[in-house]
Design an enzyme around this catalytic site. Structure first.
Site, PDB file in Angstrom:
ATOM      1  N   THR A 141       3.803  -4.370  -2.589  1.00 21.29           N
ATOM      2  CA  THR A 141       4.709  -3.279  -1.810  1.00 21.29           C
ATOM      3  C   THR A 141       4.409  -3.395  -0.691  1.00 21.29           C
ATOM      4  O   THR A 141       5.551  -3.307   0.213  1.00 21.29           O
ATOM      5  CB  THR A 141       4.615  -2.089  -2.782  1.00 21.29           C
ATOM      6  OG1 THR A 141       4.761  -2.314  -4.108  1.00 21.29           O
ATOM      7  CG2 THR A 141       5.327  -0.921  -2.194  1.00 21.29           C
TER       8      THR A 141
ATOM      9  N   GLU B 217      10.233  -3.430   7.745  1.00 17.88           N
ATOM     10  CA  GLU B 217       9.907  -2.894   9.217  1.00 17.88           C
ATOM     11  C   GLU B 217      10.229  -4.101  10.214  1.00 17.88           C
ATOM     12  O   GLU B 217      10.837  -3.820  11.203  1.00 17.88           O
ATOM     13  CB  GLU B 217       8.549  -2.431   9.102  1.00 17.88           C
ATOM     14  CG  GLU B 217       8.456  -1.024   8.624  1.00 17.88           C
ATOM     15  CD  GLU B 217       7.262  -0.381   9.282  1.00 17.88           C
ATOM     16  OE1 GLU B 217       7.411   0.288  10.243  1.00 17.88           O
ATOM     17  OE2 GLU B 217       6.136   0.000   8.434  1.00 17.88           O
TER      18      GLU B 217
ATOM     19  N   HIS C 222      10.322   0.065  -5.121  1.00 21.45           N
ATOM     20  CA  HIS C 222      10.069  -1.533  -5.288  1.00 21.45           C
ATOM     21  C   HIS C 222      10.390  -1.468  -6.703  1.00 21.45           C
ATOM     22  O   HIS C 222       9.495  -1.191  -7.607  1.00 21.45           O
ATOM     23  CB  HIS C 222       8.607  -1.735  -5.098  1.00 21.45           C
ATOM     24  CG  HIS C 222       8.329  -3.240  -4.881  1.00 21.45           C
ATOM     25  ND1 HIS C 222       7.109  -3.624  -4.484  1.00 21.45           N
ATOM     26  CD2 HIS C 222       9.187  -4.222  -5.390  1.00 21.45           C
ATOM     27  CE1 HIS C 222       7.215  -4.910  -4.614  1.00 21.45           C
ATOM     28  NE2 HIS C 222       8.439  -5.282  -4.903  1.00 21.45           N
TER      29      HIS C 222
END
Length: 128
Positions: free
Chosen positions: A33, A41, A67
């Site tokens: 994750t 990002e 996730h």
């Protein structure tokens, strides 16, 4: 100029080094994750970087994602982002991550535009 609708993409291959068991976020050898978040990002930051003024950058300040599916070693994964809100220096992105079988995660990500040198000087000043 930053405009709503700017899209980004970043991809990687799931390797033993970016699994949950390797980075300490879990015990199983599937895409971690934290690595999915880093990919999101990266896609967001790189999508707006060409639109910033010299000496500016962005920093992530908020991420709300799920996730939803595991990805094994050997599969390609990628993140796609879209800039959906610009409020002065605050940027909001819709983010999603996929593997070769489909959607694995999604949510929203917030970044702020910074003056890079000033930001780094302030961080270094914490050392006393």
């Amino acid at each position: 100029m930053l405009e709503i609708g700017i899209k980004g993409r970043a991809e990687t291959l799931v390797t033993p080094e970016n699994t949950a068991s390797a980075v300490g976020s879990g015990l199983v050898p599937v895409f971690a994750t934290p690595m999915m978040i880093a990919l999101m990002e990266n896609a967001a930051a790189s999508s707006v970087a060409p639109h910033l003024e010299a000496g500016q950058g962005t920093v992530g300040t908020r991420l709300e994602v799920t996730h939803d599916a595991a990805t094994p070693v050997g599969m390609k994964v990628w993140a796609e982002t879209e800039l959906v809100e610009v409020d002065r220096k605050r940027l909001v992105f819709q983010v999603a991550a996929f593997d070769e079988a489909g959607l694995i995660g999604s949510g929203r990500h917030e970044r702020f535009i910074i003056a890079t040198e000033k930001f780094l000087a302030k961080a270094e000043a914490k050392k006393g």
